[in-house]
Design an enzyme around this catalytic site. Sequence first.
Site, mmCIF file in Angstrom:
data_model
loop_
_atom_site.group_PDB
_atom_site.id
_atom_site.type_symbol
_atom_site.label_atom_id
_atom_site.label_comp_id
_atom_site.label_asym_id
_atom_site.label_seq_id
_atom_site.Cartn_x
_atom_site.Cartn_y
_atom_site.Cartn_z
ATOM 1 N N LYS A 211 0.829 -1.207 0.000
ATOM 2 C CA LYS A 211 0.000 0.000 0.000
ATOM 3 C C LYS A 211 0.860 1.252 0.000
ATOM 4 C CE LYS A 211 -1.738 1.822 3.870
ATOM 5 N NZ LYS A 211 -1.881 3.274 4.097
ATOM 6 N N ASN A 212 1.806 1.323 0.941
ATOM 7 C CA ASN A 212 2.611 2.530 1.084
ATOM 8 C C ASN A 212 3.495 2.775 -0.136
ATOM 9 O OD1 ASN A 212 1.489 3.064 3.576
ATOM 10 N ND2 ASN A 212 3.144 2.112 4.733
ATOM 11 N N ARG B 247 -3.255 10.586 4.388
ATOM 12 C CA ARG B 247 -1.988 11.268 4.588
ATOM 13 C C ARG B 247 -1.129 11.311 3.318
ATOM 14 N NH1 ARG B 247 0.531 15.001 7.698
ATOM 15 N NH2 ARG B 247 2.756 14.821 7.404
ATOM 16 N N CYS C 44 -5.210 8.758 9.457
ATOM 17 C CA CYS C 44 -5.461 8.193 10.785
ATOM 18 C C CYS C 44 -5.054 9.158 11.894
ATOM 19 C CB CYS C 44 -4.689 6.885 10.954
ATOM 20 S SG CYS C 44 -5.325 5.531 9.975
ATOM 21 N N ARG D 289 2.221 14.430 12.635
ATOM 22 C CA ARG D 289 2.982 14.161 11.423
ATOM 23 C C ARG D 289 3.086 15.410 10.539
ATOM 24 N NH1 ARG D 289 0.994 8.373 9.192
ATOM 25 N NH2 ARG D 289 -1.104 9.210 9.386
ATOM 26 N N PRO D 290 3.789 16.445 11.008
ATOM 27 C CA PRO D 290 3.805 17.732 10.310
ATOM 28 C C PRO D 290 4.539 17.671 8.970
ATOM 29 C CG PRO D 290 5.411 17.718 12.088
ATOM 30 C CD PRO D 290 4.622 16.453 12.221
ATOM 31 N N MET D 291 4.336 18.740 8.170
ATOM 32 C CA MET D 291 4.895 18.836 6.828
ATOM 33 C C MET D 291 6.214 19.622 6.792
ATOM 34 S SD MET D 291 3.061 17.386 4.382
ATOM 35 C CE MET D 291 3.428 18.346 2.921
ATOM 36 N N ASP D 292 6.765 19.987 7.947
ATOM 37 C CA ASP D 292 7.904 20.895 7.941
ATOM 38 C C ASP D 292 9.117 20.342 7.202
ATOM 39 O OD1 ASP D 292 8.094 18.999 9.975
ATOM 40 O OD2 ASP D 292 9.253 20.296 11.305
ATOM 41 N N LEU D 293 9.365 19.032 7.290
ATOM 42 C CA LEU D 293 10.523 18.452 6.601
ATOM 43 C C LEU D 293 10.335 18.475 5.085
ATOM 44 C CD1 LEU D 293 11.363 15.404 8.910
ATOM 45 C CD2 LEU D 293 12.351 17.691 8.923
ATOM 46 N N ASP E 209 4.394 0.400 12.026
ATOM 47 C CA ASP E 209 3.136 -0.142 11.507
ATOM 48 C C ASP E 209 2.886 -1.591 11.912
ATOM 49 O OD1 ASP E 209 2.287 2.175 10.349
ATOM 50 O OD2 ASP E 209 2.893 1.670 8.311
ATOM 51 N N ARG F 9 -8.594 0.406 4.316
ATOM 52 C CA ARG F 9 -7.578 1.304 3.777
ATOM 53 C C ARG F 9 -6.259 0.581 3.545
ATOM 54 N NH1 ARG F 9 -5.993 5.361 7.372
ATOM 55 N NH2 ARG F 9 -4.802 6.078 5.586
#
Length: 422
Positions: free
Chosen positions: A22-23, A94, A118, A123-127, A309, A401
Site C-alpha cells: 500500500k505505502n 496522509r 489516521c 505528522r507535520p509537513m515541515d521536513l 506499523d 484502507r
Amino acid sequence: MDSIIVRGNGPLSGQIPIAGAKNACLTLMPATLLSEDPLTLTNAPRLSDIKTMTELLGSLGAEVSSLQDGKVLAMSSHDLDNHVADYDIVRKMRASNLVLGPMLARLGQAVVSLPGGCAIGARPMDLHIHGLEALGAEIELKDGYLHAKAPSGGLKGAEITLAFASVGATENILMAATLAKGTTVLHNAAREPEIVDLAKCLRAMGAQIEGDGTSRIEIQGVDRLHGATHEVVTDRIELGTYMLAPAICGGEVECLGGRIELVGSFCEKLDEAGISVEETARGLKVSRKNGRVKAVDVTTEPFPGFPTDLQAQMMALMCTAEGTSVLEEKIFENRFMHAPELTRMGANIEVHGGTATVHGVERLKGAPVMATDLRASVSLILAAMAAEGETIVNRVYHLDRGYERVEEKLGALGAHIERVKA
C-alpha cells in the site's frame, strides 16, 4: 459502518498471498505527474486508499484506469489541467501530500491542502517544506493550503539534510529532484523498501538516482522523464501482520511472496519470542514452537528497525505471552489507542506516554471493541482469533484502507471471521 465478527477457534493452516505494498503504491502513483508519458503499475493492492489516490490524481487531470480486477493501474498525465489538491480529497489520506513534489517539479506550481488520515499524531509537513525550499521553491501556508511555486528557471539541485529520516519527506524531495537542474544530495534519507521501490520506478522512467536504501541519496536532474511499467514491491506490513496470525493462534502458515529482507528486525523478535520463520521457494513459512510465546521488548524505529506499523499487531501477540513485555513507540504519538480495546478483551496493559507495558495473561476473551486506526483494527482481529468466544470489531472502515479482503484471506486459513454489512 461495517463490523467484523470473529470467533476464536484454534490453530491456523494453509497459504496466504501477500499483496503489493500500500505505502509503495501510494508513492508510485503520484510519480505519473512527473511525465507526459504513461506509467503502468502491476501487483497493485485493491484498497480504499488506492481509490482515494485515484480520485485525487483524476481531479488534477490525470487519467487512471484500473485493470485486471484492480491489480494493474494504467496512468497518464499528458493533459494536467489543475494544480490544486482539494481538502475534500486530501483530508481522507496522509499520502495525498505526495503530489506536492511532482507537481512543483513539472508544473512549477502546486496548491495542496494539509493532509489528514489516521489519528495517530500530527505528522507535520515541515521536513517536506524545508527540502523543497532548499531546491528553490517558495512555499506559503494560507487557509490550510500549502501554496508552492518554483523559481522561473525551475527547481535547482541542492544539499539537503533531513532532521529526521522521514519517509514522506524523502519521497517528495526525491521525486521533485528528478527534474531539478543539477545534482541533489539528500542526507539522512529514509531507507525503507518503499523508497527503494520508488527509486527503481523513477530510474525506469529515466531518472538518475544512486544510493537509495542508504541514508545518502544522490539525484542528477534530467530534462524529462518517460513512461514505464513497474511491479509494486510486496507489502511488508501485510506480510508481518499475517505472519503474526499463526504466532498468536498456533499452527503453520506460508506467506506467499514474503522475503526476509523486508521484515528482518521483525523476524528477529519473532525468533526471540519462540516463533519459527523459514524461507521457502514461494515465501516465508511461520509456525509457533511448543508452549506459550515468550514476552519480548520492542522499540519502533525507522527501517531497518522494527516498523511502527507492526507495533499494534505485536502488542496483540504479547497480550498472551509468558512474562512482561515493554513496547516503546518512537515514531508517532497517539499510537497506543488499541491498548484500551485489548484491555476490554482481558489484556493487562499499562500505558505511560510513549511506552506500553504488557503483562501476559493465559487467554483473552471476546468482547465488543472499536477500531481506532488502520493497524489497530487488524491487531484487534488477530487478538480475537485466539480469544475465547465472540468478538465484534466495530468501525472497520479503517481496515479497508490497508488490507484487501482480510476475511477471505484469514478464512482460508481456518479462522472463523465474517463481515457484517451496516
